[in-house]
Motif scaffolding. Structure first.
Motif, PDB file in Angstrom:
ATOM      1  N   TYR A 133      52.382  -4.542 -41.469  1.00 33.34           N
ATOM      2  CA  TYR A 133      53.695  -5.164 -41.304  1.00 33.34           C
ATOM      3  C   TYR A 133      54.254  -4.793 -39.933  1.00 33.34           C
TER       4      TYR A 133
ATOM      5  N   ASP B   6      60.375   3.302 -41.738  1.00 29.64           N
ATOM      6  CA  ASP B   6      60.267   2.196 -42.688  1.00 29.64           C
ATOM      7  C   ASP B   6      58.813   1.950 -43.050  1.00 29.64           C
ATOM      8  N   LYS B   7      58.569   1.598 -44.299  1.00 28.98           N
ATOM      9  CA  LYS B   7      57.222   1.295 -44.779  1.00 28.98           C
ATOM     10  C   LYS B   7      57.188  -0.126 -45.340  1.00 28.98           C
ATOM     11  N   ALA B   8      56.006  -0.575 -45.676  1.00 35.62           N
ATOM     12  CA  ALA B   8      55.820  -1.922 -46.239  1.00 35.62           C
ATOM     13  C   ALA B   8      55.497  -1.770 -47.719  1.00 35.62           C
TER      14      ALA B   8
ATOM     15  N   PRO C 182      48.423  -0.002 -41.468  1.00 31.79           N
ATOM     16  CA  PRO C 182      49.559  -0.841 -41.073  1.00 31.79           C
ATOM     17  C   PRO C 182      49.295  -2.306 -41.410  1.00 31.79           C
TER      18      PRO C 182
ATOM     19  N   ASN D 240      55.531   3.072 -37.240  1.00 30.66           N
ATOM     20  CA  ASN D 240      56.938   3.376 -37.499  1.00 30.66           C
ATOM     21  C   ASN D 240      57.011   4.631 -38.373  1.00 30.66           C
TER      22      ASN D 240
ATOM     23  N   LEU E  38      53.692 -10.297 -40.433  1.00 29.95           N
ATOM     24  CA  LEU E  38      52.574  -9.553 -41.001  1.00 29.95           C
ATOM     25  C   LEU E  38      51.347  -9.609 -40.104  1.00 29.95           C
TER      26      LEU E  38
ATOM     27  N   GLY F 161      57.646  -4.649 -37.753  1.00 37.77           N
ATOM     28  CA  GLY F 161      59.104  -4.704 -37.851  1.00 37.77           C
ATOM     29  C   GLY F 161      59.734  -4.803 -36.483  1.00 37.77           C
TER      30      GLY F 161
ATOM     31  N   ASP G 114      60.770 -10.135 -39.191  1.00 43.05           N
ATOM     32  CA  ASP G 114      59.523  -9.384 -39.111  1.00 43.05           C
ATOM     33  C   ASP G 114      58.338 -10.311 -39.366  1.00 43.05           C
TER      34      ASP G 114
ATOM     35  N   ARG H 231      54.271   0.424 -41.637  1.00 40.30           N
ATOM     36  CA  ARG H 231      54.823  -0.579 -40.722  1.00 40.30           C
ATOM     37  C   ARG H 231      54.557  -0.116 -39.297  1.00 40.30           C
ATOM     38  N   CYS H 232      54.551  -1.059 -38.391  1.00 40.71           N
ATOM     39  CA  CYS H 232      54.451  -0.706 -36.983  1.00 40.71           C
ATOM     40  C   CYS H 232      55.456  -1.522 -36.179  1.00 40.71           C
TER      41      CYS H 232
ATOM     42  N   VAL I 208      59.547  -9.210 -47.320  1.00 40.09           N
ATOM     43  CA  VAL I 208      59.311  -9.255 -45.870  1.00 40.09           C
ATOM     44  C   VAL I 208      60.533  -9.881 -45.217  1.00 40.09           C
TER      45      VAL I 208
END
Length: 291
Positions: A202, A155-157, A200, A130, A94, A204, A92, A122-123, A88
């Motif tokens: 995370y 982007d992803k988590a 979602p 995202n 959580l 960013g 950013d 991610r959002c 993380v």
């Protein structure tokens, strides 16, 4: 302990409290927060010490000489003993159910040796997603098939099983301080699958002093890492069109690194493709990169 949240940071003392608060607000607190300070010159150390004094979270702090995010990740991952590692970034934060959702997914796949980890959404700060969602949830597929060949962007988590992550250290090149993280994810895809979840967890935030905002300069200043990444893509099961793009990238950054044509040819992932694309790539380099 099940989970380590790994945060590499450099001169982000001014914003670390936002991530800290989001960790305090987790509905499940069976995790540690590992901060790897990449040689910060601000007040990061004092801020982390203030967090530790509150004694509300399990916090570990490691400081290294400035060497880039990928080196900080290597240093941190070597020390992790938990089942899972969740990278993380320091700018950013959580969502409150993040850790709970990770554990709920891990319950089903902890002992599946074909699974390397879990990829959530991610959002942005306004909670818009995202990039694109996965085509189903859970969706089990390897990174290359899902993210590259099927075009799931954004982007992803990603949360990885630590035992797998330790098998794939990030490449460290003397004099370079940047490497795309997918250098590792693409290699993992040759042996492992990932569980993709349309939830979602995370948020960013892309700040002006972040890596994403300065990505073009980073790539040019770290050409060897870009060359090696291109080779990794070329050797993967990516579609042919992506291998073509990878070869162009390989040649262009080879020229930026002042590699000889012979050296580039001998070390390329596909010699025939190298011959076919050398002249177009050289023209592209002269038009867009030579300055």
């Amino acid at each position: 302990m099940k989970l380590t949240i790994l945060t590499p940071t450099y001169n982000r003392g001014y914003i670390l409290d936002r991530l800290y608060e989001s960790l305090l607000n987790q509905t499940d607190n069976d995790f540690e927060w590992l901060i790897v300070d990449d040689g910060s010159t601000d007040d990061t150390l004092n801020i982390v010490e203030s967090f530790k004094k509150e004694n509300k979270l399990k916090i570990r702090y490691i400081r290294q000489e400035n060497g880039g995010k990928h080196r900080a990740l290597n240093v941190g991952i070597c020390t992790i003993e938990s089942d899972l590692t969740f990278i993380v970034d320091s700018d950013d934060y959580l969502l409150p159910e993040a850790v709970h959702e990770i554990f709920r997914t891990h319950q089903d796949f902890a002992y599946d040796e074909n699974i390397c980890g879990y990829s959530f959404l991610r959002c942005y700060p306004n909670l818009d997603i995202n990039g694109s969602k996965f085509k189903s949830s859970p969706y089990i597929s390897d990174y290359v098939s899902c993210r590259i060949n099927e075009g799931v962007d954004g982007d992803k988590a990603e949360v990885y099983k630590t035992s797998v992550l330790k098998k794939y250290p990030f490449l460290e090149v003397q004099g370079e301080n940047f490497l795309f993280e997918d250098y590792v994810w693409i290699q993992m895809a040759s042996s492992y699958k990932t569980v993709h979840i349309n939830i979602p967890i995370y948020v960013g935030d892309y700040l002006e002093d972040g890596l994403t905002k300065n990505i073009k300069r980073k790539k040019i200043n770290n050409p060897i890492g870009m060359i090696e990444r291109a080779n990794i893509i070329g050797q993967s099961k990516a579609k042919y069109s992506f291998k073509v793009k990878a070869m162009v990238m390989y040649i262009v950054y080879g020229m930026i690194a002042k590699k000889s044509v012979h050296n580039m040819y001998e070390n390329s992932f596909n010699k025939l493709l190298f011959i076919f694309l050398f002249i177009p790539s050289k023209i592209y380099y002269c038009l867009g990169f030579k300055k």
